[in-house]
Scaffold this active site. Sequence first.
Site, PDB file in Angstrom:
ATOM      1  N   GLU A  64      75.605 -65.632 -21.968  1.00 50.72           N
ATOM      2  CA  GLU A  64      76.053 -64.441 -21.223  1.00 50.72           C
ATOM      3  C   GLU A  64      74.885 -63.822 -20.454  1.00 50.72           C
ATOM      4  OE1 GLU A  64      77.901 -62.558 -24.607  1.00 50.72           O
ATOM      5  OE2 GLU A  64      79.362 -64.187 -24.639  1.00 50.72           O
TER       6      GLU A  64
ATOM      7  N   GLY B 169      84.105 -67.475 -27.524  1.00 50.13           N
ATOM      8  CA  GLY B 169      85.159 -66.466 -27.394  1.00 50.13           C
ATOM      9  C   GLY B 169      86.489 -67.018 -26.919  1.00 50.13           C
TER      10      GLY B 169
ATOM     11  N   SER C  15      83.269 -69.884 -31.312  1.00 52.17           N
ATOM     12  CA  SER C  15      84.533 -69.787 -32.051  1.00 52.17           C
ATOM     13  C   SER C  15      84.433 -70.275 -33.498  1.00 52.17           C
ATOM     14  CB  SER C  15      85.651 -70.514 -31.294  1.00 52.17           C
ATOM     15  OG  SER C  15      85.846 -69.906 -30.030  1.00 52.17           O
TER      16      SER C  15
ATOM     17  N   ASN D 153      76.120 -62.314 -33.965  1.00 51.65           N
ATOM     18  CA  ASN D 153      75.851 -61.729 -32.654  1.00 51.65           C
ATOM     19  C   ASN D 153      77.013 -60.788 -32.329  1.00 51.65           C
ATOM     20  OD1 ASN D 153      75.336 -61.063 -30.038  1.00 51.65           O
ATOM     21  ND2 ASN D 153      75.603 -63.117 -29.186  1.00 51.65           N
TER      22      ASN D 153
ATOM     23  N   LYS E 241      77.237 -58.778 -29.922  1.00 52.31           N
ATOM     24  CA  LYS E 241      77.376 -58.521 -28.478  1.00 52.31           C
ATOM     25  C   LYS E 241      77.527 -57.006 -28.247  1.00 52.31           C
ATOM     26  CE  LYS E 241      79.157 -63.157 -28.107  1.00 52.31           C
ATOM     27  NZ  LYS E 241      79.931 -64.127 -27.377  1.00 52.31           N
TER      28      LYS E 241
ATOM     29  N   HIS F  72      70.920 -66.203 -24.386  1.00 47.02           N
ATOM     30  CA  HIS F  72      72.360 -66.383 -24.618  1.00 47.02           C
ATOM     31  C   HIS F  72      73.039 -66.709 -23.282  1.00 47.02           C
ATOM     32  CE1 HIS F  72      76.529 -65.545 -25.588  1.00 47.02           C
ATOM     33  NE2 HIS F  72      76.185 -65.741 -26.856  1.00 47.02           N
TER      34      HIS F  72
ATOM     35  N   GLU G 203      75.323 -73.538 -28.153  1.00 51.11           N
ATOM     36  CA  GLU G 203      76.591 -72.845 -27.927  1.00 51.11           C
ATOM     37  C   GLU G 203      77.236 -73.376 -26.646  1.00 51.11           C
ATOM     38  OE1 GLU G 203      76.655 -68.787 -30.073  1.00 51.11           O
ATOM     39  OE2 GLU G 203      75.771 -68.475 -28.103  1.00 51.11           O
TER      40      GLU G 203
END
Length: 256
Positions: A101, A177, A216, A10, A12, A99, A171
């Site tokens: 986000e 991140g 991560s 991904n 992003k 996701h 996730e």
Amino acid sequence: MKRHAIIAANWKMNGSLSLIKEMVSGLNSIVLAENVNVVVCPSFPFLSAFALNAENENLQANIYLGAQNVSEHKSGAYTGEISTDMLNEVNANYVIVGHSERRSLYKETSTQVAHKVKTVLSAGLTPILCIGESEAERTAEQTETVLASQLQPVIDEIGIENFTDVVIAYEPVWAIGTGKTASPEMAQATHLFIRQFLANADKNIADKVPLLYGGSVNAANCEELFAQTDIDGGLIGGASLKVDEFKIICSSAKGS
Ligand code: 13P
């Protein structure tokens, strides 16, 4: 139970045309274990370039293209949105849906995510459905309740029988991140919960669904994570932007 392992990148809102070229030629020389699929999900403007480069370099068949998001609508007056038909036209096979986000920054609800999964499936694409709890939710011991509340609307919308064509990515939001990875034991325990939750609806189907871990993942920790019984690969953010590191992660995956 035999399951495909999947390693999905991904990117992003990162990457460039030159990274597309670098990634395609990097993946050209990769040796993958049996039953491993690799999916690269760049931003929308780069999908065609990936497909074109992959065709020119005659990339092996188990390396696929994916999108990071899609509209739940088929077509029409939705300025700025991208449809499943468009993704099919550029030879994408997978779509990341829900996701964290998208859920937190763009307020996508679990109901909307469920609609997207349905739209993706009916276009013949494979959704990578993302679920995960925040740090506060894990601390409050709400992880299982949160995951259940993200999964149930999708089960209600598409029916458990259609999960044979769904990939789930767990996730934990606190691991995305941040450099903080869930320990292999914690990730395995959560994946087992997800599989059991699906098994409450249909055990046979639950055994077939690939469950990816994201948060991560890097070249140093991937092997131990992928060795867990219910971890069938990973959804990789930052480390997927480094071609050499991503190749190591892909090579460490094993299908069961
Ligand atoms: P990182 O690998 O950068 O933590 O990102 C994970 C992720 O969000 C993949 O979808």
